[in-house]
Design an enzyme around this catalytic site. Structure first.
Site, mmCIF file in Angstrom:
data_model
loop_
_atom_site.group_PDB
_atom_site.id
_atom_site.type_symbol
_atom_site.label_atom_id
_atom_site.label_comp_id
_atom_site.label_asym_id
_atom_site.label_seq_id
_atom_site.Cartn_x
_atom_site.Cartn_y
_atom_site.Cartn_z
ATOM 1 N N SER A 22 0.788 -1.164 0.136
ATOM 2 C CA SER A 22 0.059 0.091 -0.038
ATOM 3 C C SER A 22 0.922 1.111 0.016
ATOM 4 C CB SER A 22 -0.849 0.057 1.357
ATOM 5 O OG SER A 22 -1.413 1.195 1.439
ATOM 6 N N TYR B 67 -0.844 -1.186 10.216
ATOM 7 C CA TYR B 67 -1.217 -1.594 8.760
ATOM 8 C C TYR B 67 0.136 -0.801 8.008
ATOM 9 C CZ TYR B 67 -3.651 -1.526 4.379
ATOM 10 O OH TYR B 67 -4.043 -1.804 3.052
ATOM 11 N N LYS C 149 2.957 -3.106 5.680
ATOM 12 C CA LYS C 149 2.849 -2.975 4.434
ATOM 13 C C LYS C 149 4.524 -2.383 4.039
ATOM 14 C CE LYS C 149 -1.253 -3.899 3.014
ATOM 15 N NZ LYS C 149 -1.471 -5.128 2.284
HETATM 16 P P1 NAP Z 1 -11.361 -6.374 1.337
HETATM 17 O O1 NAP Z 1 -12.261 -6.038 0.337
HETATM 18 O O2 NAP Z 1 -11.623 -6.267 2.768
HETATM 19 O O3 NAP Z 1 -10.697 -8.018 0.963
HETATM 20 C C1 NAP Z 1 -9.911 -8.643 1.922
HETATM 21 C C2 NAP Z 1 -9.753 -10.147 1.470
HETATM 22 O O4 NAP Z 1 -8.712 -10.498 2.357
HETATM 23 C C3 NAP Z 1 -10.909 -10.953 1.634
HETATM 24 O O5 NAP Z 1 -10.842 -11.580 0.308
HETATM 25 C C4 NAP Z 1 -10.683 -11.720 2.816
HETATM 26 O O6 NAP Z 1 -11.081 -12.956 2.757
HETATM 27 C C5 NAP Z 1 -9.050 -11.951 2.597
HETATM 28 N N1 NAP Z 1 -8.705 -12.319 4.170
HETATM 29 C C6 NAP Z 1 -9.029 -11.544 5.145
HETATM 30 N N2 NAP Z 1 -8.298 -12.310 6.163
HETATM 31 C C7 NAP Z 1 -7.783 -13.506 5.673
HETATM 32 C C8 NAP Z 1 -6.859 -14.585 6.208
HETATM 33 N N3 NAP Z 1 -6.519 -14.507 7.562
HETATM 34 N N4 NAP Z 1 -6.587 -15.483 5.381
HETATM 35 C C9 NAP Z 1 -6.941 -15.365 4.047
HETATM 36 N N5 NAP Z 1 -7.694 -14.421 3.356
HETATM 37 C C10 NAP Z 1 -8.025 -13.354 4.375
HETATM 38 O O7 NAP Z 1 -9.716 -5.500 0.938
HETATM 39 P P2 NAP Z 1 -9.145 -5.064 -0.497
HETATM 40 O O8 NAP Z 1 -9.348 -3.384 -0.315
HETATM 41 O O9 NAP Z 1 -9.720 -5.794 -1.397
HETATM 42 O O10 NAP Z 1 -7.690 -5.317 -0.018
HETATM 43 C C11 NAP Z 1 -6.867 -6.464 -0.625
HETATM 44 C C12 NAP Z 1 -5.471 -6.046 -0.390
HETATM 45 O O11 NAP Z 1 -5.245 -4.800 -1.030
HETATM 46 C C13 NAP Z 1 -5.031 -6.017 1.008
HETATM 47 O O12 NAP Z 1 -3.699 -6.478 1.247
HETATM 48 C C14 NAP Z 1 -4.938 -4.606 1.314
HETATM 49 O O13 NAP Z 1 -4.049 -4.276 2.473
HETATM 50 C C15 NAP Z 1 -4.549 -3.928 0.047
HETATM 51 N N6 NAP Z 1 -4.813 -2.340 -0.303
HETATM 52 C C16 NAP Z 1 -6.193 -2.094 -0.300
HETATM 53 C C17 NAP Z 1 -6.425 -0.814 -0.399
HETATM 54 C C18 NAP Z 1 -7.763 -0.224 -0.663
HETATM 55 O O14 NAP Z 1 -7.897 1.044 -0.947
HETATM 56 N N7 NAP Z 1 -8.790 -0.938 -0.751
HETATM 57 C C19 NAP Z 1 -5.279 0.213 -0.840
HETATM 58 C C20 NAP Z 1 -3.981 -0.455 -0.510
HETATM 59 C C21 NAP Z 1 -3.797 -1.835 -0.184
HETATM 60 P P3 NAP Z 1 -12.356 -13.514 3.808
HETATM 61 O O15 NAP Z 1 -13.478 -12.724 3.463
HETATM 62 O O16 NAP Z 1 -12.634 -14.946 3.171
HETATM 63 O O17 NAP Z 1 -11.665 -13.459 5.114
#
Ligand code: NAP
Length: 250
Positions: free
Chosen positions: A146, A159, A163
């Site tokens: 991130s 976080y 990251k």
């Molecule tokens: P999200 O919609 O909250 O989805 C999170 C995903 O992680 C879900 O598929 C969840 O699956 C899975 N997960 C959570 N705990 C887990 C575990 N213990 N083992 C395996 N899977 C697990 O988040 P997102 O926004 O798509 O984020 C995805 C990635 O992008 C993350 O690494 C996040 O830090 C990064 N990111 C996101 C943003 C943003 O703006 N959204 C920005 C920068 C970085 P379950 O529901 O099955 O738990």
């Protein structure tokens, strides 16, 4: 002739592939021709839905449950993929959580659970795939970090630390595996509209984004697909590619 952007005949594992960015990545890699393993922790229905979407388009996919913060789950996950698919070509370390709070009031549990999944989980999965990829003399590992790992963010000490750690891990792993044809890169999204960001104050954040909008899951997935599938990406390793609308310019 195989297209230079094809993953035909390859297997890709996306951690947390059932929802959000992981879902878009799973669909994009399947579109490139990969068999996709959709890992989930608790959202079984969402993961099965991704599998059905891929199969509906004529692709190959299956879902596997594993909490990737746990060593025994990760080892079982990778063993199952190798038994079922016979190979593993692309690992996308996408699973992540937030447990926000100011550093001085942050509960140790909230610190630890974010480090355990967002950093240790990436290490556990990368370590588990290294041996089979070394044997194959090829592989792509793509870590979702991130921009807050680059610049920090008030309220996200756990976080941001995780990251930032992923960036150090990416570069180290890239150096260790490069001689065997394995590339390791990170993708650093800014603000992407997903469940993770749905409660944030959009107006305040938008002021800091030169391109004037939140990113989409597909925009992140497009970069992951490039790193995984494009032959041009075979000469890119140890890099952090930002997908952030210009939010952070070093
Ligand atoms: P999200 O919609 O909250 O989805 C999170 C995903 O992680 C879900 O598929 C969840 O699956 C899975 N997960 C959570 N705990 C887990 C575990 N213990 N083992 C395996 N899977 C697990 O988040 P997102 O926004 O798509 O984020 C995805 C990635 O992008 C993350 O690494 C996040 O830090 C990064 N990111 C996101 C943003 C943003 O703006 N959204 C920005 C920068 C970085 P379950 O529901 O099955 O738990």
């Amino acid at each position: 002739m195989t297209s230079p952007t094809s993953l035909a005949g390859q297997t890709a594992l996306v951690t947390g592939g059932g929802r959000g960015i992981g879902r878009a990545v799973a669909l994009a890699l399947a579109e490139a021709g990969a068999e996709v393993v959709v890992n989930y922790s608790s959202s079984a229905t969402a993961a099965e839905d991704v599998v059905h979407s891929i199969q509906g388009e004529g692709g190959k996919a299956y879902a596997l449950q594993a909490n990737v913060a746990l060593e025994e789950d990760v080892d079982r996950l990778i063993k199952t993929v190798l038994e079922r698919s016979g190979r593993l070509d692309v690992l996308v370390n996408n699973a992540g959580i937030t447990r926000d709070g100011l550093m001085m009031r942050m509960k140790t549990n909230d610190w630890q659970s974010v480090i355990d999944l967002n950093l240790t989980g990436v290490f556990l999965c990368s370590r588990a795939v290294a041996r089979p990829m070394l044997k194959q003399k090829s592989g792509r590992i793509i870590n979702i970090t991130s921009v807050v790992g680059l610049i920090g963010n008030a309220g996200q000490a756990n976080y941001a630390a995780a990251k930032a750690g992923v960036i150090g891990l990416t570069r180290t792993t890239a150096k260790e595996l490069a001689s065997r044809g394995i590339t390791v890169n990170a993708v650093a999204p800014g603000f992407i509209a997903t469940d993770m960001t749905k409660d944030l104050d959009a107006d305040t954040i938008l002021r800091d984004i030169p391109l004037g909008s939140f990113g989409t899951q597909e925009q992140v997935a497009g970069v992951v697909r490039f790193l995984a599938a494009d032959s041009a990406a075979s000469y890119i390793t140890g890099q952090v590619i930002q997908v952030d609308g210009g939010m952070v310019m070093a």
